[in-house]
Write a protein that holds these residues in place. Structure first.
Motif, PDB file in Angstrom:
ATOM      1  N   THR A  15       0.855  -1.186   0.000  1.00  0.00           N
ATOM      2  CA  THR A  15       0.000   0.000   0.000  1.00  0.00           C
ATOM      3  C   THR A  15       0.889   1.232   0.000  1.00  0.00           C
ATOM      4  O   THR A  15       1.989   1.221   0.535  1.00  0.00           O
ATOM      5  N   PHE A  16       0.410   2.273  -0.583  1.00  0.00           N
ATOM      6  CA  PHE A  16       1.192   3.490  -0.697  1.00  0.00           C
ATOM      7  C   PHE A  16       0.799   4.484   0.394  1.00  0.00           C
ATOM      8  O   PHE A  16      -0.345   4.539   0.816  1.00  0.00           O
ATOM      9  N   ALA A  17       1.756   5.245   0.823  1.00  0.00           N
ATOM     10  CA  ALA A  17       1.515   6.260   1.848  1.00  0.00           C
ATOM     11  C   ALA A  17       0.623   7.363   1.282  1.00  0.00           C
ATOM     12  O   ALA A  17       0.619   7.628   0.085  1.00  0.00           O
ATOM     13  N   LEU A  18      -0.131   7.989   2.157  1.00  0.00           N
ATOM     14  CA  LEU A  18      -1.001   9.086   1.739  1.00  0.00           C
ATOM     15  C   LEU A  18      -0.318  10.447   1.880  1.00  0.00           C
ATOM     16  O   LEU A  18      -0.902  11.461   1.499  1.00  0.00           O
ATOM     17  N   ARG A  19       0.898  10.468   2.373  1.00  0.00           N
ATOM     18  CA  ARG A  19       1.603  11.735   2.536  1.00  0.00           C
ATOM     19  C   ARG A  19       1.728  12.427   1.182  1.00  0.00           C
ATOM     20  O   ARG A  19       2.164  11.844   0.193  1.00  0.00           O
ATOM     21  N   GLY A  20       1.295  13.670   1.121  1.00  0.00           N
ATOM     22  CA  GLY A  20       1.376  14.448  -0.113  1.00  0.00           C
ATOM     23  C   GLY A  20       0.337  14.075  -1.162  1.00  0.00           C
ATOM     24  O   GLY A  20       0.485  14.436  -2.321  1.00  0.00           O
ATOM     25  N   VAL A  21      -0.715  13.386  -0.753  1.00  0.00           N
ATOM     26  CA  VAL A  21      -1.724  12.932  -1.714  1.00  0.00           C
ATOM     27  C   VAL A  21      -2.370  14.112  -2.457  1.00  0.00           C
ATOM     28  O   VAL A  21      -2.727  13.987  -3.620  1.00  0.00           O
ATOM     29  N   LYS A  22      -2.469  15.247  -1.808  1.00  0.00           N
ATOM     30  CA  LYS A  22      -3.092  16.414  -2.453  1.00  0.00           C
ATOM     31  C   LYS A  22      -2.279  16.930  -3.637  1.00  0.00           C
ATOM     32  O   LYS A  22      -2.808  17.593  -4.520  1.00  0.00           O
ATOM     33  N   ASP A  23      -0.996  16.598  -3.656  1.00  0.00           N
ATOM     34  CA  ASP A  23      -0.110  17.096  -4.705  1.00  0.00           C
ATOM     35  C   ASP A  23       0.009  16.149  -5.900  1.00  0.00           C
ATOM     36  O   ASP A  23       0.803  16.412  -6.800  1.00  0.00           O
ATOM     37  N   ASN A  24      -0.791  15.069  -5.915  1.00  0.00           N
ATOM     38  CA  ASN A  24      -0.633  14.058  -6.955  1.00  0.00           C
ATOM     39  C   ASN A  24      -1.919  13.711  -7.706  1.00  0.00           C
ATOM     40  O   ASN A  24      -2.168  12.545  -7.979  1.00  0.00           O
ATOM     41  N   PRO A  25      -2.745  14.694  -8.053  1.00  0.00           N
ATOM     42  CA  PRO A  25      -3.915  14.341  -8.857  1.00  0.00           C
ATOM     43  C   PRO A  25      -3.478  14.056 -10.284  1.00  0.00           C
ATOM     44  O   PRO A  25      -2.366  14.436 -10.662  1.00  0.00           O
ATOM     45  N   PRO A  26      -4.260  13.455 -11.095  1.00  0.00           N
ATOM     46  CA  PRO A  26      -5.558  12.855 -10.824  1.00  0.00           C
ATOM     47  C   PRO A  26      -5.405  11.529 -10.080  1.00  0.00           C
ATOM     48  O   PRO A  26      -4.310  10.984 -10.001  1.00  0.00           O
ATOM     49  N   TYR A  27      -6.524  11.032  -9.582  1.00  0.00           N
ATOM     50  CA  TYR A  27      -6.524   9.858  -8.726  1.00  0.00           C
ATOM     51  C   TYR A  27      -7.135   8.652  -9.431  1.00  0.00           C
ATOM     52  O   TYR A  27      -7.824   8.792 -10.425  1.00  0.00           O
ATOM     53  N   MET A  28      -6.888   7.490  -8.902  1.00  0.00           N
ATOM     54  CA  MET A  28      -7.301   6.184  -9.406  1.00  0.00           C
ATOM     55  C   MET A  28      -6.308   5.724 -10.472  1.00  0.00           C
ATOM     56  O   MET A  28      -5.561   6.508 -11.031  1.00  0.00           O
ATOM     57  N   GLU A  31      -6.865   7.503 -13.721  1.00  0.00           N
ATOM     58  CA  GLU A  31      -6.875   8.969 -13.613  1.00  0.00           C
ATOM     59  C   GLU A  31      -8.244   9.578 -13.866  1.00  0.00           C
ATOM     60  O   GLU A  31      -8.367  10.680 -14.377  1.00  0.00           O
ATOM     61  N   ARG A  32      -9.304   8.878 -13.482  1.00  0.00           N
ATOM     62  CA  ARG A  32     -10.652   9.368 -13.754  1.00  0.00           C
ATOM     63  C   ARG A  32     -11.147  10.398 -12.748  1.00  0.00           C
ATOM     64  O   ARG A  32     -12.106  11.101 -13.026  1.00  0.00           O
ATOM     65  N   LEU A  33     -10.528  10.477 -11.562  1.00  0.00           N
ATOM     66  CA  LEU A  33     -10.991  11.398 -10.533  1.00  0.00           C
ATOM     67  C   LEU A  33      -9.995  12.545 -10.395  1.00  0.00           C
ATOM     68  O   LEU A  33      -8.831  12.344 -10.077  1.00  0.00           O
ATOM     69  N   LEU A  34     -10.469  13.754 -10.651  1.00  0.00           N
ATOM     70  CA  LEU A  34      -9.574  14.901 -10.743  1.00  0.00           C
ATOM     71  C   LEU A  34      -9.275  15.569  -9.413  1.00  0.00           C
ATOM     72  O   LEU A  34      -8.264  16.258  -9.294  1.00  0.00           O
ATOM     73  N   THR A  35     -10.145  15.403  -8.425  1.00  0.00           N
ATOM     74  CA  THR A  35      -9.950  16.071  -7.138  1.00  0.00           C
ATOM     75  C   THR A  35     -10.129  15.091  -5.990  1.00  0.00           C
ATOM     76  O   THR A  35     -10.707  14.013  -6.151  1.00  0.00           O
ATOM     77  N   LEU A  36      -9.658  15.488  -4.815  1.00  0.00           N
ATOM     78  CA  LEU A  36      -9.892  14.676  -3.619  1.00  0.00           C
ATOM     79  C   LEU A  36     -11.379  14.612  -3.298  1.00  0.00           C
ATOM     80  O   LEU A  36     -11.871  13.583  -2.840  1.00  0.00           O
ATOM     81  N   ASP A  37     -12.092  15.696  -3.544  1.00  0.00           N
ATOM     82  CA  ASP A  37     -13.541  15.698  -3.311  1.00  0.00           C
ATOM     83  C   ASP A  37     -14.221  14.634  -4.181  1.00  0.00           C
ATOM     84  O   ASP A  37     -15.090  13.889  -3.695  1.00  0.00           O
ATOM     85  N   ASP A  38     -13.825  14.569  -5.444  1.00  0.00           N
ATOM     86  CA  ASP A  38     -14.378  13.554  -6.352  1.00  0.00           C
ATOM     87  C   ASP A  38     -14.063  12.143  -5.848  1.00  0.00           C
ATOM     88  O   ASP A  38     -14.895  11.248  -5.910  1.00  0.00           O
ATOM     89  N   THR A  39     -12.839  11.968  -5.367  1.00  0.00           N
ATOM     90  CA  THR A  39     -12.399  10.655  -4.902  1.00  0.00           C
ATOM     91  C   THR A  39     -13.174  10.208  -3.675  1.00  0.00           C
ATOM     92  O   THR A  39     -13.632   9.056  -3.598  1.00  0.00           O
ATOM     93  N   VAL A  40     -13.346  11.106  -2.722  1.00  0.00           N
ATOM     94  CA  VAL A  40     -14.117  10.775  -1.516  1.00  0.00           C
ATOM     95  C   VAL A  40     -15.564  10.459  -1.885  1.00  0.00           C
ATOM     96  O   VAL A  40     -16.140   9.483  -1.397  1.00  0.00           O
ATOM     97  N   GLU A  41     -16.148  11.234  -2.765  1.00  0.00           N
ATOM     98  CA  GLU A  41     -17.526  10.985  -3.187  1.00  0.00           C
ATOM     99  C   GLU A  41     -17.644   9.652  -3.927  1.00  0.00           C
ATOM    100  O   GLU A  41     -18.596   8.901  -3.716  1.00  0.00           O
ATOM    101  N   PHE A  42     -16.686   9.339  -4.777  1.00  0.00           N
ATOM    102  CA  PHE A  42     -16.682   8.076  -5.508  1.00  0.00           C
ATOM    103  C   PHE A  42     -16.714   6.890  -4.543  1.00  0.00           C
ATOM    104  O   PHE A  42     -17.546   5.994  -4.662  1.00  0.00           O
TER     105      PHE A  42
END
Length: 66
Positions: A15-28, A31-42
């Protein structure tokens, strides 16, 4: 046994650390989720966790603080 199949461990799950997760979009992986808000909602929808708006907001703020 999981679903009538023998489960065999292939070693530890990486598993990967979440440190600095805000600096590494897009997610998944795709790369379908562009923001942390999108990721949490998903994951709120997929996992059926039924987080409130405030809980989602708090989670995103926590992830941004890492």
């Amino acid at each position: 046994m999981i679903n009538n199949m023998m489960a065999i461990g292939d070693g530890p799950i990486k598993t990967f650390a979440l440190r600095g997760v805000k600096d590494n979009p897009p997610y998944m992986h795709d790369e379908r989720l562009l923001t942390l808000d999108d990721t949490v909602e998903f994951f709120n929808l997929i996992d059926g966790t039924k987080l409130t708006q405030q809980e989602k907001k708090d989670l995103v703020e926590f992830l941004r603080a890492l």
